[in-house]
Design a protein around this motif. Structure first.
Motif: not given
Ligand code: C5P
Length: 234
Positions: A82-83, A86-87, A137, A143-145
């Motif tokens: 997950f970390e 992101r982005g 997401r 969402s940034t996913l």
């Protein structure tokens, strides 16, 4: 630049196999070597991407020129994925995640005792990380996913249902944009240098079938992903 189709993209790749501890010295693991994941990371890097590599347990060294995080258990891998996702533009979920973990962890080594019955290991389900990333997401418009999420599946096919049909059902179930179906036959892919895959896309484009070294499979996958991620921008 045609040679660097992922220039300016961030690609998160998970690879290797999780280990689920029973006690300080023992675990439940799997045969994932991490080879295909390393090859994908190298291909993505060489295609110009910034690569975030989330490594579970692997038989081979992690690739150069990537941002590395490590995770041992499925629960740790969930946090790390997950970390790192992101982005990112693309998530490639190649890790072999244990579907179950022992329900209890013994703080001290489990001893054999002649006077007690054979021990029983109880298992509980691990989260499906891929499905969770997709669900989170899709639940959030901002969402940034990653907009492009790629799963893997090892399928054998049977008398009634082909490998591709199994794969198509799994693609729909997981909700990701692409699924790489590994044909696992009698000669196992695990630890081998070659692989036989079918790349399925949820947008209905024709499946891509390819057999070859894990390096060449990775190159075909990255080309297919690069074409798809460009079409998502439009
Ligand atoms: O359902 P199955 O295990 O065949 O799905 C494989 C795909 O799902 C792979 O992309 C794998 O990384 C991912 N997976 C996951 N979390 C699990 C099990 C599988 O993210 N607990």
């Amino acid at each position: 630049d045609a040679a660097r189709p992922l220039e300016g993209r961030i690609v998160t790749i998970s690879a290797g196999g999780t280990r689920e501890p029973l006690d300080p010295v023992r675990f439940l693991g799997n045969r994932s070597s991490g080879r295909q994941g390393v090859a994908i990371a190298q291909a993505a890097r060489d295609a110009g991407a910034d690569v975030r590599f989330v490594a579970a347990h692997m038989d081979i060294p992690t690739p150069d020129g990537v941002i590395l995080t490590t995770a041992s258990t499925a629960l740790e891998l969930r946090d790390a994925v997950f970390e790192a996702a992101r982005g990112a533009d693309i998530l490639i979920m190649n890790a072999a995640v244990a579907d179950f973990r022992p329900s209890e962890y013994a703080d001290t080594k489990i001893k054999k005792k002649d006077d007690v019955a054979d021990p029983v290991i109880h298992l509980v389900r691990n989260p499906d990380i891929l499905a969770e990333v997709v669900a989170e997401r899709n639940a959030n418009d901002f969402s940034t996913l990653p907009p492009l999420i790629v799963g893997f599946a090892a399928e054998t096919g049977d008398a009634e249902t082909s490998v591709v049909e199994h794969g198509a059902a799994k693609l729909a179930r997981k909700g990701c944009e692409m699924l790489v179906v590994n044909q696992v036959g009698s000669s196992l892919v695990f630890g081998q240098d070659t692989n036989s895959v079918t790349i399925l896309s949820a947008d209905g484009t024709q499946p891509v079938e390819f057999s070859g070294t894990k390096t060449s499979v990775a190159q075909v996958l990255i080309e297919t992903i690069a074409a798809r991620v460009d079409s998502l921008d439009k």
